[in-house]
Design a protein around this motif. Structure first.
Motif, short mmCIF file in Angstrom:
data_model
loop_
_atom_site.label_atom_id
_atom_site.label_comp_id
_atom_site.label_asym_id
_atom_site.label_seq_id
_atom_site.Cartn_x
_atom_site.Cartn_y
_atom_site.Cartn_z
N ASP A 1 13.51 2.30 3.33
CA ASP A 1 12.83 3.54 3.71
C ASP A 1 11.91 3.33 4.91
O ASP A 1 11.90 4.12 5.85
CB ASP A 1 12.00 4.09 2.54
CG ASP A 1 12.84 4.62 1.41
OD1 ASP A 1 14.07 4.74 1.58
OD2 ASP A 1 12.28 4.92 0.34
N ARG A 2 11.15 2.26 4.86
CA ARG A 2 10.20 2.01 5.94
C ARG A 2 10.94 1.68 7.22
O ARG A 2 10.55 2.10 8.30
CB ARG A 2 9.22 0.91 5.57
CG ARG A 2 8.09 0.88 6.57
CD ARG A 2 6.88 0.14 6.19
NE ARG A 2 6.21 0.55 5.00
CZ ARG A 2 5.05 0.04 4.64
NH1 ARG A 2 4.48 -0.88 5.37
NH2 ARG A 2 4.47 0.42 3.53
N TRP A 3 12.01 0.90 7.10
CA TRP A 3 12.80 0.53 8.28
C TRP A 3 13.33 1.78 8.98
O TRP A 3 13.31 1.88 10.20
CB TRP A 3 13.95 -0.37 7.85
CG TRP A 3 14.87 -0.75 8.97
CD1 TRP A 3 16.00 -0.10 9.35
CD2 TRP A 3 14.72 -1.84 9.87
NE1 TRP A 3 16.57 -0.73 10.41
CE2 TRP A 3 15.81 -1.80 10.75
CE3 TRP A 3 13.78 -2.86 10.00
CZ2 TRP A 3 15.98 -2.73 11.76
CZ3 TRP A 3 13.96 -3.78 11.00
CH2 TRP A 3 15.03 -3.72 11.87
N LEU A 4 13.80 2.76 8.20
CA LEU A 4 14.38 3.95 8.77
C LEU A 4 13.35 4.97 9.25
O LEU A 4 13.61 5.72 10.18
CB LEU A 4 15.33 4.62 7.76
CG LEU A 4 16.57 3.80 7.41
CD1 LEU A 4 17.33 4.47 6.27
CD2 LEU A 4 17.46 3.59 8.62
N SER A 5 12.19 5.00 8.62
CA SER A 5 11.22 6.06 8.92
C SER A 5 10.01 5.62 9.74
O SER A 5 9.28 6.46 10.23
CB SER A 5 10.74 6.70 7.61
OG SER A 5 10.01 5.75 6.87
N ASP A 6 9.79 4.33 9.88
CA ASP A 6 8.58 3.84 10.54
C ASP A 6 8.94 2.92 11.71
O ASP A 6 9.28 1.76 11.49
CB ASP A 6 7.71 3.10 9.52
CG ASP A 6 6.38 2.64 10.09
OD1 ASP A 6 6.14 2.81 11.30
OD2 ASP A 6 5.57 2.10 9.31
N ARG B 1 0.86 -1.18 0.00
CA ARG B 1 0.00 0.00 0.00
C ARG B 1 0.89 1.23 0.00
O ARG B 1 1.88 1.30 0.70
CB ARG B 1 -0.89 0.02 1.23
CG ARG B 1 -1.76 -1.20 1.33
CD ARG B 1 -3.19 -0.81 1.54
NE ARG B 1 -4.00 -1.97 1.80
CZ ARG B 1 -4.71 -2.58 0.88
NH1 ARG B 1 -4.72 -2.14 -0.34
NH2 ARG B 1 -5.44 -3.63 1.18
N THR B 2 0.51 2.23 -0.78
CA THR B 2 1.35 3.41 -0.92
C THR B 2 0.96 4.54 0.03
O THR B 2 1.68 5.51 0.13
CB THR B 2 1.30 3.94 -2.37
OG1 THR B 2 -0.05 4.23 -2.69
CG2 THR B 2 1.87 2.93 -3.32
N GLY B 3 -0.14 4.43 0.71
CA GLY B 3 -0.60 5.52 1.55
C GLY B 3 0.23 5.72 2.80
O GLY B 3 0.27 4.88 3.67
N GLY B 4 0.96 6.83 2.87
CA GLY B 4 1.63 7.23 4.09
C GLY B 4 2.98 6.63 4.35
O GLY B 4 3.81 7.25 4.97
#
Length: 159
Positions: free
Chosen positions: A80-85, A70-73
């Motif tokens: 990217d997700r590992w570092l930002s979420d 899913r691209t939302g948010g």
């Protein structure tokens, strides 16, 4: 840096941006990897692009790691997700100890606890994609946890 070096660098950067751009018609898992994934409904399986973008996940993979398609948010790119979420890091499997060739690896998951899983990586060099699959020893406690996870994700998917 010479003009040629800049041109080559610009070419590779442009190619990466073009290939990784969301919404492209060819922005999907290869048909062969899709077929393999379709036959693995009980297993956490994920197809990655060569840049670490998640192109396809089974329901157990979504239940185990979160929905990266899913691209939302949040980014569909693993790094990217590992570092930002922070929740992505919490959901990820943490490997415990040193892996022994030919034996399942020991992992810890925040919700499932300890898991002994084989980790299989299938690389498709033509498509520059990779399929990562986790599987447990048949009849083990880890297999029971993965089955319960798969059953729960199937129930959630029907709602």
């Amino acid at each position: 840096m010479s003009t040629v070096d800049r041109e080559i660098l610009a070419h590779f950067l442009q190619g990466r941006r073009d290939e990784a751009a969301l919404g492209r018609p060819d922005h999907r898992a290869s048909p062969v990897l899709e077929l393999v994934v379709e036959h693995l409904p009980e297993y956490p399986a994920t197809v990655f692009s060569r840049f670490g973008e998640v192109l396809l996940q089974t329901r157990p993979a979504i239940a185990l790691f979160g929905d990266y398609t899913r691209t939302g948010g949040s980014s569909p790119f693993l790094v990217d997700r590992w570092l930002s979420d922070p929740t992505a890091r919490e959901r990820y499997l943490v490997e415990m100890g040193v892996p022994v060739r030919g034996r399942p690896r020991c992992y810890r998951h925040v919700a499932l606890g300890g898991l002994a899983l084989y980790r299989h990586l299938l690389v498709c060099p033509v498509e520059r994609q990779a399929l990562l699959v986790f599987a447990a020893v048949p009849g083990s406690a880890s297999q029971a946890k993965l089955r319960a996870l798969a059953a729960g994700s199937d129930e959630a998917g029907r709602r």
